[in-house]
Enzyme design. Structure first.
Site, mmCIF file in Angstrom:
data_model
loop_
_atom_site.group_PDB
_atom_site.id
_atom_site.type_symbol
_atom_site.label_atom_id
_atom_site.label_comp_id
_atom_site.label_asym_id
_atom_site.label_seq_id
_atom_site.Cartn_x
_atom_site.Cartn_y
_atom_site.Cartn_z
ATOM 1 N N LYS A 84 4.827 8.692 9.226
ATOM 2 C CA LYS A 84 4.456 7.997 10.267
ATOM 3 C C LYS A 84 5.508 8.403 11.375
ATOM 4 C CE LYS A 84 1.349 4.594 8.671
ATOM 5 N NZ LYS A 84 1.277 3.834 7.288
ATOM 6 N N TYR A 114 0.751 -1.133 0.009
ATOM 7 C CA TYR A 114 -0.030 -0.053 0.232
ATOM 8 C C TYR A 114 0.922 1.204 -0.119
ATOM 9 C CZ TYR A 114 -3.530 3.532 1.654
ATOM 10 O OH TYR A 114 -4.257 4.650 1.952
ATOM 11 N N ASP A 143 9.288 2.602 -0.498
ATOM 12 C CA ASP A 143 8.368 3.458 0.411
ATOM 13 C C ASP A 143 8.286 2.907 1.832
ATOM 14 O OD1 ASP A 143 6.153 4.399 2.034
ATOM 15 O OD2 ASP A 143 4.612 3.631 0.286
#
Ligand SMILES: *Cc1c(COP(=O)(O)O)cnc(C)c1O
Length: 433
Positions: A272, A144, A239
């Site tokens: 995050k 994702y 990512d």
């Protein structure tokens, strides 16, 4: 005043917010039941609207690596708030945070700060396409990268056919350049480059995929990806929104660099942990690539709240804590201990369970061996996971409400919390068998 129940809040929420939540997984659709409405958090614990305490293994889906309400972070955020919420003009703190990030991730010379992982991944994609002048991109099943249109794609029927949108509202034309391949499948990536090599702008990957629980890319797979990207002039985009500053101080790329001498991705994406719980994310690369961005180059990218002064204060204070000597060793030991405790409880109760962890991130599956692809993750026992999730919630332990999510440990989790988790798991397994 009456304190509202989780159920009452959920009912009220569903009237004014679609599904009652502002991000779908929070709704407990995968596991069933009523989502807990969180009133506050402290250290490794979250407390719901009814005052029930849970040991938190979600950590806001990764950011809360120090636990909740860390004093140094709180102080930095409070100070920053007094100085002003947002200026729409540059600040020294953005420079400090950029310097801090770059000092920990040597594959990048420059970073740009944005406000969400979605925005960072979307911008990295545009940068890769702009810098290479190519359109095609490769991603992997089970990874994702946020909800940008071009990345909401499921696999096509073959290597020559590109993907289909996984979301309504994404026109087929928008994903016609996105090729979705199987994670850890070297033969597929070789075939894809043989077919499309000179048209591929980038390969985007979660190096340890945390959006299908916890699945590592194998070293030979990453090594081959690197070789093929270099050979064909495509960019390798890591990512690391989830893994960044979470699996190691140097992020997942530092782990692969140990196994593959000289290894570096071309573009890296963070989020995050670098925001410490505030909306902050980043993408970065070598200088020549980053200088393709506006205002220097032709690739446009911008943000009203980018580099927000309060978010950068929060991120900076967080990074300064996690880079202290011994921090990651202690965090890794805690994570290992939680996982070992869960696995030992499963063994004792005769439940087939496997798991893996790195730094402050872990995953477990009800299966007999660790899955290496999305299809293998899907084949693990989801029904048992859902029952286990609720059994643990009832015992005051909060795992992510879906089998496809990783778990996170913070440095605020104490040995007592870890032992209590294993004990709750043993009790839960016995009740479920
Ligand atoms: C969470 C996540 C994103 C999206 O970040 P948001 O801040 O939720 O937009 C992108 N990539 C990965 C790997 C993630 O885990």
């Amino acid at each position: 005043m009456n304190t509202p129940t989780n159920a009452a809040l959920f009912e009220r929420a569903q009237k004014v917010i679609p599904g009652g939540v502002n991000s779908p997984v929070r709704a407990f659709r995968a596991v069933g039941g009523t989502p807990r409405f969180i009133a506050r958090a402290q250290g490794p614990y979250i407390f719901d609207a009814e005052g029930t305490r849970y040991i938190d293994y979600i950590g806001s889906w990764g950011p809360m690596i120090l636990g909740h309400g860390h004093p140094a972070v709180l102080e930095a955020v409070q100070k920053a708030a007094v100085d002003g919420f947002s200026f729409g003009a540059p600040t020294e703190r953005e420079v400090e945070l950029a310097e801090e990030i770059l000092s920990l991730v040597p594959s990048m010379d420059q970073v740009r700060l944005v406000s969400s992982g979605t925005e960072a991944a979307m911008s990295a994609l545009r940068l890769a396409r702009g810098a290479t002048g190519r359109s095609k991109i490769i991603k992997f099943e089970g990874c994702y990268h946020g909800h940008a249109d071009a990345l909401l794609v499921k696999a096509g029927s073959g290597l020559a056919t590109f993907g289909h949108p996984t979301s309504a509202g994404v026109p087929a034309e928008v994903v016609q350049h996105t090729l979705v391949l199987e994670y850890n499948n070297v033969a597929q990536i070789e075939e894809a480059f043989a077919l499309h090599g000179d048209g591929i702008a980038c390969v985007m990957i979660e190096p340890i995929a945390g959006n299908m629980n916890f699945v590592r890319a194998s070293v030979p797979f990453i090594k081959r990806l690197r070789e093929l990207c270099t050979q064909h002039g495509a960019m390798l985009v890591f990512d690391e929104v989830m893994t960044g500053f979470r699996v190691a101080l140097g992020s997942a790329q530092s782990i692969y660099a140990k196994a593959i001498p000289g290894f570096e991705p071309d573009i890296s994406v963070f989020g995050k942990v670098i925001g410490g719980g505030m909306p902050l994310a980043a993408f970065g690369a070598k200088r020549a690539v980053m200088q393709q961005l506006a205002p220097l180059g032709p690739v446009y990218q911008a943000g009203t709240l980018s580099g927000n002064p309060i978010a950068t204060a929060c991120g900076l204070a967080t990074l300064r804590e996690i880079r202290k000597p011994g921090y990651f060793d202690a965090l890794s030991a805690s994570t290992r201990s939680v996982l070992d405790g869960l696995l030992a409880s499963a063994r004792e109760a005769g439940v087939p369970m496997v798991g893996d962890c790195e730094g402050g991130m872990f995953g477990f599956f009800f299966a007999s061996e660790l899955p290496t692809t999305y299809a293998a993750v899907m084949a693990t026992d989801k029904e048992f996971f859902n029952r286990f999730f609720h059994a643990m919630l009832d015992r005051g332990v909060y795992f992510a409400p879906a089998m496809y999510e990783a778990g996170f440990v913070s440095s605020a989790h104490t040995p007592d919390d870890l032992r209590a988790t294993a004990a709750a798991a043993l009790d839960a397994f016995r009740a479920l068998r």
